[in-house]
Design a protein around this motif. Structure first.
Motif, PDB file in Angstrom:
ATOM      1  N   SER A  18       0.840  -1.202   0.000  1.00 36.43           N
ATOM      2  CA  SER A  18       0.000   0.000   0.000  1.00 36.43           C
ATOM      3  C   SER A  18       0.873   1.250   0.000  1.00 36.43           C
ATOM      4  N   ILE A  19       0.369   2.287  -0.673  1.00 34.99           N
ATOM      5  CA  ILE A  19       1.087   3.565  -0.737  1.00 34.99           C
ATOM      6  C   ILE A  19       0.098   4.698  -0.490  1.00 34.99           C
ATOM      7  N   PRO A  20       0.265   5.458   0.612  1.00 32.56           N
ATOM      8  CA  PRO A  20      -0.491   6.704   0.758  1.00 32.56           C
ATOM      9  C   PRO A  20       0.215   7.758  -0.095  1.00 32.56           C
ATOM     10  N   LEU A  21      -0.532   8.510  -0.882  1.00 35.29           N
ATOM     11  CA  LEU A  21       0.070   9.429  -1.837  1.00 35.29           C
ATOM     12  C   LEU A  21       0.087  10.864  -1.309  1.00 35.29           C
ATOM     13  N   GLU A  22       1.120  11.606  -1.714  1.00 39.35           N
ATOM     14  CA  GLU A  22       1.262  12.990  -1.274  1.00 39.35           C
ATOM     15  C   GLU A  22       0.119  13.851  -1.793  1.00 39.35           C
ATOM     16  N   THR A  23      -0.248  13.680  -3.042  1.00 36.54           N
ATOM     17  CA  THR A  23      -1.370  14.402  -3.624  1.00 36.54           C
ATOM     18  C   THR A  23      -2.255  13.418  -4.386  1.00 36.54           C
ATOM     19  N   GLN A  24      -3.476  13.804  -4.587  1.00 38.65           N
ATOM     20  CA  GLN A  24      -4.394  12.942  -5.330  1.00 38.65           C
ATOM     21  C   GLN A  24      -3.858  12.758  -6.753  1.00 38.65           C
ATOM     22  N   THR A  25      -3.710  11.495  -7.141  1.00 37.68           N
ATOM     23  CA  THR A  25      -3.066  11.146  -8.416  1.00 37.68           C
ATOM     24  C   THR A  25      -3.967  10.209  -9.204  1.00 37.68           C
ATOM     25  N   PRO A  26      -4.207  10.486 -10.487  1.00 37.42           N
ATOM     26  CA  PRO A  26      -5.026   9.563 -11.286  1.00 37.42           C
ATOM     27  C   PRO A  26      -4.275   8.268 -11.570  1.00 37.42           C
ATOM     28  N   ILE A  27      -4.943   7.127 -11.324  1.00 38.64           N
ATOM     29  CA  ILE A  27      -4.393   5.811 -11.622  1.00 38.64           C
ATOM     30  C   ILE A  27      -5.194   5.235 -12.784  1.00 38.64           C
ATOM     31  N   VAL A  28      -4.504   4.917 -13.870  1.00 42.35           N
ATOM     32  CA  VAL A  28      -5.186   4.388 -15.050  1.00 42.35           C
ATOM     33  C   VAL A  28      -5.374   2.888 -14.889  1.00 42.35           C
ATOM     34  N   THR A  29      -6.636   2.447 -14.887  1.00 44.81           N
ATOM     35  CA  THR A  29      -6.993   1.041 -14.713  1.00 44.81           C
ATOM     36  C   THR A  29      -7.888   0.619 -15.875  1.00 44.81           C
ATOM     37  N   PRO A  30      -8.152  -0.679 -16.023  1.00 45.69           N
ATOM     38  CA  PRO A  30      -9.097  -1.116 -17.056  1.00 45.69           C
ATOM     39  C   PRO A  30     -10.495  -0.532 -16.869  1.00 45.69           C
ATOM     40  N   ALA A  31     -10.805  -0.075 -15.640  1.00 48.99           N
ATOM     41  CA  ALA A  31     -12.116   0.530 -15.381  1.00 48.99           C
ATOM     42  C   ALA A  31     -12.107   2.027 -15.643  1.00 48.99           C
ATOM     43  N   GLY A  32     -10.940   2.581 -15.995  1.00 49.00           N
ATOM     44  CA  GLY A  32     -10.830   4.004 -16.241  1.00 49.00           C
ATOM     45  C   GLY A  32      -9.789   4.633 -15.341  1.00 49.00           C
ATOM     46  N   ALA A  33      -9.590   5.947 -15.500  1.00 53.04           N
ATOM     47  CA  ALA A  33      -8.652   6.688 -14.653  1.00 53.04           C
ATOM     48  C   ALA A  33      -9.354   7.063 -13.356  1.00 53.04           C
ATOM     49  N   ILE A  34      -8.809   6.606 -12.234  1.00 51.31           N
ATOM     50  CA  ILE A  34      -9.434   6.827 -10.929  1.00 51.31           C
ATOM     51  C   ILE A  34      -8.498   7.664 -10.069  1.00 51.31           C
ATOM     52  N   PRO A  35      -8.956   8.812  -9.552  1.00 51.93           N
ATOM     53  CA  PRO A  35      -8.106   9.613  -8.668  1.00 51.93           C
ATOM     54  C   PRO A  35      -7.834   8.864  -7.376  1.00 51.93           C
ATOM     55  N   ALA A  36      -6.613   8.969  -6.863  1.00 49.17           N
ATOM     56  CA  ALA A  36      -6.232   8.173  -5.695  1.00 49.17           C
ATOM     57  C   ALA A  36      -5.420   8.981  -4.695  1.00 49.17           C
ATOM     58  N   GLU A  37      -5.746   8.809  -3.419  1.00 54.82           N
ATOM     59  CA  GLU A  37      -4.895   9.296  -2.328  1.00 54.82           C
ATOM     60  C   GLU A  37      -4.300   8.124  -1.556  1.00 54.82           C
ATOM     61  N   LEU A  38      -4.852   6.927  -1.763  1.00 53.00           N
ATOM     62  CA  LEU A  38      -4.320   5.711  -1.157  1.00 53.00           C
ATOM     63  C   LEU A  38      -4.531   4.573  -2.146  1.00 53.00           C
ATOM     64  N   VAL A  39      -3.463   3.800  -2.372  1.00 56.19           N
ATOM     65  CA  VAL A  39      -3.529   2.685  -3.317  1.00 56.19           C
ATOM     66  C   VAL A  39      -2.960   1.447  -2.652  1.00 56.19           C
TER      67      VAL A  39
END
Length: 284
Positions: A38-59
């Motif tokens: 798991s990675i908590p992110l410094e800023t909200q970052t879009p993650i490109v997935t097969p379901a689309g680009a999802i903004p993330a603060e924790l992955v």
């Protein structure tokens, strides 16, 4: 700031904390094989997935490096930062799901290790229309899918009439808890047949060939607000290939009835109808 390389690109871990919303700097965690967990992110970052680009603060990730779950927001709730404050930051996310394209405010989106979407967890008050063998149902809290993209479970947003082997049952769980959308009260098999349903609005009658009749209704429990009051407890009906299992309360023993030895009938459970749409006001 250092970055961590993933198959979804370079991700920048959280290194700062705000006074109100993100008070602590959360650690990066790892699986036993050394893969990032798991990675908590410094800023909200879009993650490109097969379901689309999802903004993330924790992955979070599976051991093979694929996405496990994405949280668009990762604020820490407290007396100074409430759920309502956090929810005000939630923007609708566009997703390509097994249901088609959907847009909703999500708490998290989960994936299997083959990147197939596993579940969607919705913010309170958010709903998604779902087409099932029982018709269209508005789902709240969450929806889950099998690896093959078949609907596995959902949480009905309102009482919904569902056809089962035991008869028509009004599916609704007023005490459903929205921790995540991985498991919900209305469950289907891969052919779309209902295999578990939770209800506070239906009663069930089982008739044995020898004339014995068994009645099942949702149970009650003492209210947490007052010893003189009672509140309804959802009844769970599980439908197997050979038996129907009925549990009227969480603590009562389940009754298993062979399908080939009983005739089943259902009726509305009217005593609870007046308060059916409300969450149990004294629930925990």
């Amino acid at each position: 700031m250092t970055t961590i390389t993933t198959r979804y690109g370079e991700l920048t871990p959280q290194t700062t904390a705000t006074e109100l919303r993100r008070k602590d700097i959360e650690p990066i965690t790892y699986h036993a094989n050394g893969q990032v967990k798991s990675i908590p992110l410094e800023t909200q970052t879009p993650i490109v997935t097969p379901a689309g680009a999802i903004p993330a603060e924790l992955v979070s990730f599976h051991e093979n490096g694929t996405i496990n779950r994405i949280f668009p927001l990762n604020g820490k709730l407290s007396g100074y930062w409430t759920q309502e404050d956090e929810e005000s930051l939630a923007a609708p996310v566009r997703l390509l799901t097994p249901l088609g394209k959907r847009e909703a405010r999500v708490i998290s989106v989960s994936f299997y290790d083959n990147e197939a979407i596993r579940s969607i967890t919705l913010w309170p008050g958010e709903t998604i229309p779902v087409s099932t063998a029982s018709g269209f149902i508005q789902a709240r809290i969450g929806i889950s899918f099998t690896r093959d993209g078949v609907i596995e479970s959902l949480e009905p947003a309102a009482p919904s009439t569902i056809q089962t082997l035991a008869g028509e049952i009004t599916a609704f769980d007023p005490d459903a808890v929205g921790v995540n959308g991985d498991a919900n009260s209305l469950v289907f098999d891969e052919d779309g047949n209902v295999i578990r349903v939770t209800t506070t609005l239906s009663k069930l009658k089982a008739v044995h060939p020898n004339g014995t009749i068994s009645h099942f209704v949702p149970g009650t429990r003492e209210s947490l607000c007052s010893e003189s009051e009672e509140e309804i407890v959802p009844m769970v009906v599980s439908i197997g290939k050979q038996t129907i299992t009925i549990q009227t309360t969480a603590t009562a023993p389940a009754r298993k009835l062979p399908l080939d030895q009983h005739l089943f009938f259902t009726e509305p459970y009217l005593p609870q109808l007046a308060n059916s749409l409300e969450r149990m006001h004294c629930s925990i």
